[in-house]
Design a protein around this motif. Structure first.
Motif, PDB file in Angstrom:
ATOM      1  N   ILE A  19       9.948   1.228  28.063  1.00  0.00           N
ATOM      2  CA  ILE A  19      10.275   0.833  26.703  1.00  0.00           C
ATOM      3  C   ILE A  19      10.956   1.991  25.986  1.00  0.00           C
ATOM      4  N   ALA A  23      10.309   0.241  20.337  1.00  0.00           N
ATOM      5  CA  ALA A  23       9.665  -1.013  20.753  1.00  0.00           C
ATOM      6  C   ALA A  23       8.440  -1.276  19.885  1.00  0.00           C
ATOM      7  N   ILE A  28       5.388  -4.447  23.415  1.00  0.00           N
ATOM      8  CA  ILE A  28       4.678  -3.617  24.396  1.00  0.00           C
ATOM      9  C   ILE A  28       3.622  -4.427  25.125  1.00  0.00           C
TER      10      ILE A  28
END
Length: 220
Positions: A19, A23, A28
């Motif tokens: 990520i 993010a 996530i």
């Protein structure tokens, strides 16, 4: 030892979910669920690892969702409380990331994991770019080696080296990763050395000895 996976690059996962620092929390969680992983490396630029977000970083949001912490908790768990209010990877991540190089031995990777108390390590190159991930499960793959393959390595790398002139042939048997050395040797003081070398063979779970020396010596 030859012919066995010695280094992280032999067992690591090359295709890795990651990520960026922006993010959000839900992204996530969704990515962890999709990839069935407990942690994600956080990248910037061309893929440099700047941190890791794990399930442990996410849980405070749920833990403190429906209650206000008391004064003692506030003092003792400042970091967790900060993460409970975090919404981006940059706010949630543990940084700097604990990483490992692809040419590190499996033993080195295991020690890093144990010391840092993590389940997965991003694998990085010389400049910190992500190359893969190695997990506890990856490190345990060496215990899937065939028993006869282990036995052959022990014969070649340990027995032929330490016991070049035994009083009787040294028999090497392996059952479910447990190595047994049997026979008669000239110098039983070499047995502790043999034990260390055999345990260093990847895939060995334990070692047992049925070695005897000259009449006045015996090792069980």
């Amino acid at each position: 030892m030859h012919g066995t996976p010695h280094i992280v690059s032999d067992v690591m996962t090359h295709t890795v979910a990651s990520i960026g620092r922006r993010a959000n929390f839900k992204e996530i969680v969704q990515l962890m669920e999709q990839w069935r992983v407990s942690a994600l490396p956080v990248l910037e630029g061309e893929g440099r690892v700047i941190g890791v977000v794990s399930e442990a970083d996410l849980l405070p949001k749920e833990e403190f969702r429906d209650r206000d912490p008391d004064r003692f908790t506030q003092l003792q768990r400042l970091s967790d409380l900060a993460k409970a209010g975090a919404v981006t990877a940059e706010e949630l991540m543990t940084a700097p990331a604990v990483t490992v190089r692809a040419n590190a031995t499996l033993a080195q990777a295991a020690r890093i994991m144990a010391h840092a108390k993590v389940k997965r390590l991003p694998v990085v190159d010389d400049v910190g770019l992500l190359e893969g991930v190695v997990s506890r499960g990856d490190l345990l793959k060496v215990f899937l080696r065939d028993d006869e393959e282990i036995a052959e390595e022990v014969r070649r790398e340990v027995v032929s080296y330490l016991f070049r002139a035994p009083l009787s042939p040294i028999r090497v048997q392996v059952q479910d990763g447990v190595v047994t050395l049997a026979g008669r040797v000239r110098d039983t003081s070499l047995v502790p050395v043999a034990a260390r070398l055999v345990r260093a063979v990847e895939g060995v779970a334990d070692v047992e000895f049925e070695l005897t020396g000259p009449p006045e010596q015996q090792v069980r």
